[in-house]
Design an enzyme around this catalytic site. Structure first.
Site, PDB file in Angstrom:
ATOM      1  N   HIS A  65      -6.856  -1.156  -7.825  1.00  0.00           N
ATOM      2  CA  HIS A  65      -7.078  -1.928  -6.824  1.00  0.00           C
ATOM      3  C   HIS A  65      -8.492  -1.838  -6.592  1.00  0.00           C
ATOM      4  CE1 HIS A  65      -9.052  -1.958  -2.765  1.00  0.00           C
ATOM      5  NE2 HIS A  65      -8.077  -2.767  -2.412  1.00  0.00           N
TER       6      HIS A  65
ATOM      7  N   HIS B  15      -5.955  -5.600   0.960  1.00  0.00           N
ATOM      8  CA  HIS B  15      -5.830  -4.311   0.281  1.00  0.00           C
ATOM      9  C   HIS B  15      -4.567  -3.803  -0.171  1.00  0.00           C
ATOM     10  CE1 HIS B  15      -6.683   0.147  -0.561  1.00  0.00           C
ATOM     11  NE2 HIS B  15      -5.314   0.360  -0.080  1.00  0.00           N
TER      12      HIS B  15
ATOM     13  N   ASP C 267       0.972  -0.953  -0.054  1.00  0.00           N
ATOM     14  CA  ASP C 267       0.058  -0.034  -0.061  1.00  0.00           C
ATOM     15  C   ASP C 267       0.785   1.313  -0.131  1.00  0.00           C
ATOM     16  OD1 ASP C 267      -2.483   1.338   0.261  1.00  0.00           O
ATOM     17  OD2 ASP C 267      -2.532   1.272   2.166  1.00  0.00           O
TER      18      ASP C 267
ATOM     19  N   HIS D  40      -4.359   2.794  -6.752  1.00  0.00           N
ATOM     20  CA  HIS D  40      -5.447   2.525  -6.049  1.00  0.00           C
ATOM     21  C   HIS D  40      -6.796   2.737  -6.523  1.00  0.00           C
ATOM     22  CE1 HIS D  40      -3.087   3.503  -2.401  1.00  0.00           C
ATOM     23  NE2 HIS D  40      -3.996   3.060  -1.947  1.00  0.00           N
TER      24      HIS D  40
END
Length: 362
Positions: free
Chosen positions: A256, A270, A170, A253
């Site tokens: 994602h 995540h 992340d 992101h």
């Protein structure tokens, strides 16, 4: 438009901080703490959590988090607050985002206590809302960052190493998304333009990850906290948290979020999906092959997925991948912060190329 940088009111990191929760609560509240905690964390650290408040003769209500940061869960806790004047979230990212959302709707302070360093969510003035079935729904912008973020590195070092590595995945996006947003002069999550301080934090975050990530992995595999672990916890949580929020999110992101429409990816954390998103963004930007390969090799050593196979997507059709790519380009997502126009077909091509490059590296 103003330049804005934001951060939590206090960031506290060290061994044994879980046993100090009542003391920290008393600095901002008096009527009672409403504690939302992961089931596993409650089963493991019940004594540390509850004894802190009982010894200080401080009222509290403790509720177990049900597993999904969705509006149903948020409103359920809001209705049970009673006279409590501070929300305390203890656990993983979705527990913490739920706690932040509850405090927002109730108009009371929040203390965030991550039990892993698995994402950069704890420090942010943002909650990620999902549907009850686990698909990304929307970002919930909050008016302020958490009042306190408390990181107990003794607890974090005992968590499965996978969580710390997911946090690295992340945090790895922070610098690359920040540079994209800087080039695009994008509006950040903080509601303004990027400061040099935020970009500097984002770069420091990446440098710390590459320097200490594997050393921290070795320590946590043995359940111990070293200086490398302390550095990675800070990078995953504070440097990335302030860095992403005050610099902005972009393709990594968004990709994602697109991947969450594929049921096959729901078992991944995540940061594991974000790591693959980083590789895709590097391909999308046509970064030098040496840089792409360096990040792929680093992710691989960290145990982060770099291929379709490692994401459970080996047998996925192009039609399904295009659905994920289309979702990543949704109007309410962050693909728009890239410094050039991006279409779903571009994302599909980037994902396929990222997978191919990763597969070709021995």
């Amino acid at each position: 438009m103003s330049k804005i940088i934001c951060s939590p009111g206090s960031y506290i990191q060290g061994n044994g901080e879980m046993r100090q929760l009542a003391k920290y609560y008393q600095s901002i509240g008096s009527k009672g703490a409403y504690i939302i905690v992961d089931r596993f964390i409650y089963d493991t650290y019940q004594v540390e959590i509850e004894s802190s408040f009982r010894e200080a003769d401080t009222p509290f209500i403790l509720k177990i988090f049900n597993g999904e940061c969705c509006m149903k869960e948020i409103h359920m806790h809001e209705e049970q607050l009673g006279q409590c004047d501070v929300v305390i979230g203890i656990g993983g990212g979705k527990t913490l985002d739920t706690s932040k959302a509850v405090s927002f709707y109730a108009g009371i302070p929040v203390i965030i206590v991550p039990t892993t360093a698995a994402s950069d969510a704890p420090c942010s003035r943002l909650a990620v809302i999902y549907t009850e079935s686990g698909e990304f729904e929307n970002y919930l912008p909050l008016p302020s960052n958490p009042d306190m973020v408390i990181m107990d590195t003794e607890v974090i070092a005992k968590a499965p190493v996978r969580f710390l590595m997911a946090g690295i995945g992340d945090a790895l996006a922070t610098y690359y998304e920040a540079t994209a947003c800087d080039k695009a002069d994008a509006i950040t999550m903080a509601g303004g333009h990027i400061t040099r301080a935020a970009i500097t934090l984002a770069k420091l975050c990446r440098d710390v990850l590459l320097e200490d990530g594997l050393k921290a992995k070795a320590a946590v595999e043995k359940g111990v906290s070293t200086q490398a672990v302390e550095n990675i916890v800070e990078a995953n949580t504070y440097l990335s948290g302030v860095g992403f929020e005050s610099s902005g999110l972009a393709a990594a992101h968004a990709i994602h979020n697109g991947l969450t429409v594929l049921e096959e990816t729901h078992r991944f954390l995540h940061g594991e999906k974000v790591a693959f998103g980083v590789i895709c963004q590097l391909v999308l930007e046509n970064r030098p092959m040496e840089e792409i390969e360096r990040i792929i090799r680093f992710c691989r050593k960290c145990g982060l997925p770099t291929t379709f196979k490692e994401l459970g997507l080996e047998e996925i059709s192009n039609e399904k991948l295009l659905e994920a790519a289309t979702a990543s380009c949704a109007d309410n997502d962050t693909m728009k912060n890239m410094p050039f126009e991006v279409w779903p077909e571009d994302i599909l091509a980037a994902m396929q190329a990222a997978n191919q490059i990763s597969c070709s590296i021995e």
